[in-house]
Each structure stands twice: as structure tokens, then as C-alpha cells.
Design an enzyme around this catalytic site. Structure first.
Site, PDB file in Angstrom:
ATOM      1  CG  ASN A  78     -28.564   3.807  16.887  1.00 44.69           C
ATOM      2  OD1 ASN A  78     -29.500   4.385  17.410  1.00 44.69           O
ATOM      3  ND2 ASN A  78     -28.085   4.159  15.715  1.00 44.69           N
ATOM      4  CB  ILE A  85     -23.668  -0.435  21.426  1.00 46.49           C
ATOM      5  CG1 ILE A  85     -24.288  -1.435  22.412  1.00 46.49           C
ATOM      6  CG2 ILE A  85     -24.297   0.948  21.565  1.00 46.49           C
ATOM      7  CD1 ILE A  85     -23.793  -1.289  23.834  1.00 46.49           C
ATOM      8  CB  CYS A  86     -23.975   1.713  15.997  1.00 45.82           C
ATOM      9  SG  CYS A  86     -23.246   2.855  14.825  1.00 45.82           S
ATOM     10  CG  LEU A  87     -22.521   5.574  21.738  1.00 53.89           C
ATOM     11  CD1 LEU A  87     -23.625   6.534  21.289  1.00 53.89           C
ATOM     12  CD2 LEU A  87     -22.811   5.096  23.150  1.00 53.89           C
ATOM     13  CG  ASP A 122     -23.828   5.858  12.786  1.00 57.95           C
ATOM     14  OD1 ASP A 122     -23.563   5.059  11.868  1.00 57.95           O
ATOM     15  OD2 ASP A 122     -23.036   6.110  13.712  1.00 57.95           O
TER      16      ASP A 122
END
Length: 153
Positions: A78, A85-87, A122
Site C-alpha cells: 500500500n 500511502i494508499c489509506l 487496495d
């Protein structure tokens, strides 16, 4: 003005009572640029690593989330090679889950949790994600190697 007073309050709280394994400070007296360090959690491939993050606080904070990215390279599904950052809590709705009631401490804790529990469904890094899903041993080996190489002091 609201942003400045809120940031001062958040920073003093982060200094007085930081979440375990997290430190955060102002970058050279610039209120809108912060730095943070997250210690890799025990029993994760990031254990004993010290990861530096950059936090840029937008003009419209807290109505807009801060931009956070890793400065230390990290092998994670992620987090991409630029440190992005994928959050969900780092993005505004409808795609994200940012709310003005969240704060920098909450975000850093969420990132720390993401480090311990990647979300391979994701991903930002598809190859690392499929390695995590289908060859966990290799993922753990690579993540430990990167931690030793980039995050050890």
C-alpha cells in the site's frame, strides 16, 4: 488561524503523549511541514526499523487531510516507491474517509496499523500485493531486507 491553533494543540499533545512507537515534530519552525518517525512493530517484517515520514498540512486543514508520505523506502503493497500511502483516511470523501474530527496522531496510528496489517485488496504496488497474497514468505523476506537496508540506524 484555526489551523495554526489546532496544529499547535496537536503537536503539543503528540510531544506530551505520543502514540507508542510514533514521534512527530515541526520541520524547522514551519508549522505546515512536519516530520514523523514510526517504529516498525514487533512481529512484523518492519521490526526494529525507523521509518521517516513527511507531513504537509494544507491551508484548509482540518477540512482537508494532511499529505503524508514515507521518506524511508518501505516494501509494502500500500506504499509506492515515491512513499505515497494508499489509506482511506488520507483522502477526502467520497473516495476517502477523512473527517475533520481526525487528527495527525490518529493518521500516524492508522499508518502504523497499515504497516502491521497490509491491505492487499487496495494496493498501490500490484506486484508486492500479489506476492503478499500468494507468496507470503517471499514478501516477508523482501520486507525484512528493505527494513535492514533502509530503515536501520
Amino acid at each position: 488561524m484555526q489551523r495554526a491553533s489546532r496544529l499547535k494543540r496537536e503537536l503539543s499533545l503528540l510531544t506530551a503523549e505520543p502514540p507508542p512507537g510514533i514521534t512527530c515534530w515541526q520541520n524547522e519552525n514551519q508549522l505546515d511541514e512536519l516530520r514523523a518517525q514510526i517504529l516498525g512493530g514487533a512481529d512484523t517484517p518492519y521490526e526494529k526499523g525507523i521509518f521517516d515520514l513527511e507531513i504537509v498540512v494544507p491551508e484548509r486543514y482540518p477540512f482537508e487531510p494532511p499529505k503524508m508520505r514515507f521518506l524511508t523506502p518501505i516494501y509494502h503493497p500500500n506504499i509506492d516507491s515515491a512513499g505515497r500511502i494508499c489509506l482511506d483516511v488520507l483522502k477526502l470523501p467520497p473516495k476517502g474517509a477523512w473527517r475533520p474530527s481526525l487528527n495527525i496522531s490518529t493518521l500516524l496510528t492508522s499508518i502504523q496499523l497499515l504497516m502491521a496489517e497490509p491491505n492487499p485488496d487496495d494496493p498501490l504496488m500490484a506486484d508486492i500485493s500479489s506476492e503478499y497474497k500468494y507468496n507470503k514468505q517471499l514478501f516477508l523476506l523482501n520486507a525484512r531486507e528493505w527494513t535492514e537496508k533502509y530503515a536501520s540506524r
